[in-house]
Scaffold this motif. Structure first.
Motif, short mmCIF file in Angstrom:
data_model
loop_
_atom_site.label_atom_id
_atom_site.label_comp_id
_atom_site.label_asym_id
_atom_site.label_seq_id
_atom_site.Cartn_x
_atom_site.Cartn_y
_atom_site.Cartn_z
N TRP A 142 0.83 -1.20 0.00
CA TRP A 142 0.00 0.00 0.00
C TRP A 142 0.87 1.26 0.00
O TRP A 142 0.66 2.19 -0.78
CB TRP A 142 -0.91 -0.01 1.23
N SER A 143 1.86 1.29 0.90
CA SER A 143 2.76 2.44 0.98
C SER A 143 3.53 2.62 -0.33
O SER A 143 3.69 3.75 -0.81
CB SER A 143 3.74 2.25 2.15
N HIS A 144 3.98 1.52 -0.90
CA HIS A 144 4.72 1.57 -2.16
C HIS A 144 3.84 2.14 -3.27
O HIS A 144 4.28 2.98 -4.06
CB HIS A 144 5.21 0.18 -2.53
N ASN A 145 2.59 1.67 -3.35
CA ASN A 145 1.67 2.17 -4.37
C ASN A 145 1.46 3.67 -4.26
O ASN A 145 1.47 4.40 -5.26
CB ASN A 145 0.32 1.45 -4.25
N GLN A 146 1.24 4.14 -3.02
CA GLN A 146 1.02 5.57 -2.82
C GLN A 146 2.24 6.39 -3.21
O GLN A 146 2.13 7.42 -3.88
CB GLN A 146 0.67 5.83 -1.34
N ARG A 147 3.41 5.92 -2.80
CA ARG A 147 4.65 6.64 -3.10
C ARG A 147 4.92 6.67 -4.61
O ARG A 147 5.30 7.70 -5.18
CB ARG A 147 5.83 6.01 -2.36
N GLU A 148 4.71 5.52 -5.27
CA GLU A 148 4.94 5.45 -6.70
C GLU A 148 4.01 6.37 -7.48
O GLU A 148 4.42 7.02 -8.44
CB GLU A 148 4.75 4.00 -7.18
N ALA A 149 2.73 6.39 -7.08
CA ALA A 149 1.77 7.26 -7.77
C ALA A 149 2.15 8.73 -7.61
O ALA A 149 2.07 9.51 -8.57
CB ALA A 149 0.36 7.01 -7.22
N GLU A 150 2.56 9.12 -6.41
CA GLU A 150 2.95 10.50 -6.17
C GLU A 150 4.21 10.85 -6.96
O GLU A 150 4.29 11.93 -7.58
CB GLU A 150 3.18 10.72 -4.68
N ASP A 151 5.21 9.97 -6.94
CA ASP A 151 6.45 10.22 -7.66
C ASP A 151 6.21 10.26 -9.17
O ASP A 151 6.82 11.07 -9.88
CB ASP A 151 7.49 9.14 -7.34
N TRP A 152 5.32 9.38 -9.64
CA TRP A 152 5.02 9.30 -11.07
C TRP A 152 4.51 10.64 -11.58
O TRP A 152 5.00 11.20 -12.55
CB TRP A 152 3.99 8.19 -11.29
N LEU A 153 3.49 11.18 -10.90
CA LEU A 153 2.90 12.43 -11.34
C LEU A 153 3.86 13.60 -11.16
O LEU A 153 3.93 14.49 -12.02
CB LEU A 153 1.61 12.69 -10.55
N ALA A 154 4.62 13.60 -10.07
CA ALA A 154 5.56 14.70 -9.84
C ALA A 154 6.64 14.73 -10.91
O ALA A 154 6.97 15.80 -11.45
CB ALA A 154 6.19 14.56 -8.46
N ASP A 155 7.18 13.59 -11.26
CA ASP A 155 8.27 13.52 -12.24
C ASP A 155 7.81 13.87 -13.64
O ASP A 155 8.59 14.42 -14.44
CB ASP A 155 8.90 12.12 -12.25
N LEU A 156 6.56 13.57 -13.96
CA LEU A 156 6.10 13.74 -15.34
C LEU A 156 5.41 15.07 -15.58
O LEU A 156 4.97 15.34 -16.69
CB LEU A 156 5.15 12.59 -15.71
N ASN A 157 5.29 15.89 -14.58
CA ASN A 157 4.65 17.20 -14.76
C ASN A 157 5.61 18.33 -14.41
O ASN A 157 5.20 19.40 -13.99
CB ASN A 157 3.38 17.29 -13.89
#
Length: 233
Positions: A142-157
């Motif tokens: 769960w923690s990994h999913n949340q962190r990955e989603a946040e990092d994904w959007l931050a890096d790509l915007n």
């Protein structure tokens, strides 16, 4: 794709103990006693590219452990647009939020041909209460999913159009061959990167002309990275 009815889906053909990716999957930390307590069967399912595994807001009867392929998670914004919030890969678990809310919070759509194990919620709820190992694994996932989603959007915007496209390409590299990359449609990439579709097409075409990328198909989805340094802007 015709919806799969839960009553016919649980055929129980998965053997979690012999799973080829068990070290990556949700049940990696379970022992024989844990497996012995699993009474509801787990089903193996295959999805073609473009098929929908789950729908945002839909009541969940089970979660998906991804054995092979890639699945994109898509969320609708308040103004009706769709945003890709993460790409799931081998070993990832789709739908963990259903353990709390009982519903899927995103659409899950196969980006490539994908194979999954669909695990009934009652298995996870029972084992989560009985097995500290599984409970801990669920919390880590769960923690990994949340962190990955946040990092994904931050890096790509962040950054220029070229930087955003290059960051997307780097994130979409194959985990087994870092020189290969599978991209979304240009429309999906534009939505995800907050760029116009034409801008994305122009930047990808420029990378091909500069021999940073080599196209491997006619659809513009598969590429070989010839110059990794050319993607670091």
């Amino acid at each position: 794709m015709k919806p799969i009815q839960a009553a016919s889906a649980w055929r129980g053909i998965s053997d979690c103990r012999a799973c080829a990716i068990r070290d990556l999957a949700l049940f990696a930390d379970l022992n024989e006693a844990d497996f012995a307590s699993m009474h509801a069967p787990i089903d193996d399912l295959d999805f073609e590219a473009g098929a929908r595994l789950a729908q945002e807001g839909e009541r969940a009867t089970g979660l998906f452990s991804l054995r092979s392929g890639m699945v994109k998670l898509v969320r609708s914004t308040s103004d009706g647009r769709e945003r890709i919030v993460r790409v799931m890969r081998q070993g990832d678990v789709i739908g963990l939020e259903a353990l709390v809310h009982g519903k899927f919070e995103t659409d899950a759509v196969a980006l490539t041909a994908s194979s999954v194990c669909r695990i009934p919620l009652d298995i996870l709820q029972t084992l989560g209460a009985q097995s500290p190992r599984l409970h801990q694994s669920l919390m880590k996932k769960w923690s990994h999913n949340q962190r990955e989603a946040e990092d994904w959007l931050a890096d790509l915007n962040f950054g220029s159009a070229r930087q955003r496209v290059c960051n997307c390409i780097l994130k979409m590299r194959s985990p087994t061959d870092r020189d290969l990359v599978t991209l979304f449609s240009r429309e999906d990439m534009g939505s995800m990167l907050d760029l116009k579709m034409e801008t994305v097409s122009r930047e990808v075409s420029a990378l091909v002309r500069e021999q940073v990328l080599q196209p491997l198909d006619k659809q513009g989805r598969a590429y070989r990275i010839l110059q990794p340094a050319g993607l670091v802007t």
